[in-house]
Enzyme design. Sequence first.
Site, PDB file in Angstrom:
ATOM      1  N   CYS A   1     -18.779  -5.574 -37.595  1.00 52.72           N
ATOM      2  CA  CYS A   1     -18.548  -6.213 -38.890  1.00 52.72           C
ATOM      3  C   CYS A   1     -18.405  -7.724 -38.702  1.00 52.72           C
ATOM      4  O   CYS A   1     -19.380  -8.421 -38.448  1.00 52.72           O
ATOM      5  CB  CYS A   1     -17.358  -5.572 -39.593  1.00 52.72           C
ATOM      6  SG  CYS A   1     -17.314  -5.923 -41.374  1.00 52.72           S
TER       7      CYS A   1
ATOM      8  N   HIS B   1     -18.640   0.104 -39.524  1.00 53.25           N
ATOM      9  CA  HIS B   1     -17.424   0.367 -38.739  1.00 53.25           C
ATOM     10  C   HIS B   1     -17.528   1.713 -38.013  1.00 53.25           C
ATOM     11  O   HIS B   1     -16.937   2.708 -38.430  1.00 53.25           O
ATOM     12  CB  HIS B   1     -16.193   0.353 -39.653  1.00 53.25           C
ATOM     13  CG  HIS B   1     -15.742  -1.023 -40.014  1.00 53.25           C
ATOM     14  ND1 HIS B   1     -14.865  -1.737 -39.233  1.00 53.25           N
ATOM     15  CD2 HIS B   1     -16.076  -1.825 -41.049  1.00 53.25           C
ATOM     16  CE1 HIS B   1     -14.660  -2.927 -39.784  1.00 53.25           C
ATOM     17  NE2 HIS B   1     -15.383  -2.998 -40.888  1.00 53.25           N
TER      18      HIS B   1
ATOM     19  N   GLU C   1     -16.080   2.628 -35.397  1.00 58.10           N
ATOM     20  CA  GLU C   1     -14.793   3.077 -34.848  1.00 58.10           C
ATOM     21  C   GLU C   1     -14.078   4.042 -35.769  1.00 58.10           C
ATOM     22  O   GLU C   1     -13.330   4.915 -35.312  1.00 58.10           O
ATOM     23  CB  GLU C   1     -13.892   1.869 -34.544  1.00 58.10           C
ATOM     24  CG  GLU C   1     -13.168   1.264 -35.730  1.00 58.10           C
ATOM     25  CD  GLU C   1     -14.029   0.383 -36.615  1.00 58.10           C
ATOM     26  OE1 GLU C   1     -13.524  -0.107 -37.642  1.00 58.10           O
ATOM     27  OE2 GLU C   1     -15.217   0.189 -36.286  1.00 58.10           O
TER      28      GLU C   1
END
Length: 269
Positions: free
Chosen positions: A124, A231, A233
């Site tokens: 990001c 994202h 993660e």
Amino acid sequence: MKRPGGALGAGRLVEVRPLIGLTTYAERARFGVQDTLSAVLPLAYVRAVHAAGGRAVLVTPDDPDVDVLDSLDGIVFTGGADVDPARYGEQPHPATYLSPDRDAAEMMLLGTALEADLPVLGICRGAQLMAVAAGGRLHQHLPDVLGHHNHRPDAEPDRDRRPAYGEHRVTLAAGTLAHKILGAELTVNSFHHQGVADPGRLTATGWCPDDELIEVVEDPARTFTIGVQWHPEDAAGGGAAAPTTGDCRLFAALVEAAREYRSRRLGTV
């Protein structure tokens, strides 16, 4: 790579996990009765690195120096505040949220990491930082450019205070690192109001087909340098409520590149 364990290893052969740095940011945070300036990062990043076989090391923005890179096998430039538009010759948009100290620290770390060919993953803000460092520029507020809020929906966080992610497809160019890791297309989560307008010396290798916004940047001249606008993660560690990117392939690829970097650095290959 394995080595004999020390006092805690009791003589066993211990697998040495690649050390992956995660940039953090200074924000006020509440811990019980305390409300204090803290170095913070969502735990999802740490869990993603550990799930991929690495060992997470938090890199704080206070008193930054490139010496921290000497101990790392890879680094993730994480999400957060907007990159200062002064770095690409523009005035800030009213919606731009700045963290100049963090910009300065991470630009220093990124430049040295790239010189050393340390494996780099930008997420990001991290992808945007990479583009600006490469001489590119950003769209400061996507609704002004694209005419919609699909990349960061205008909605309240859920009951667990998780972001209200958008979701869209990303298509990836054949023959690129992103394509090798992720295939030709995937569906990603999305939570950003800025985007890469010009990747500078980097190469754009992934786009949102709905509006042609750049979603992936790479440096093909380096072993592993890639930034993504979504994202990943949160797919690995954010919980069942998170929209999914399918798996944590980007983190697994980073850890593998970090393992190879460590072997080259130690002369074991």
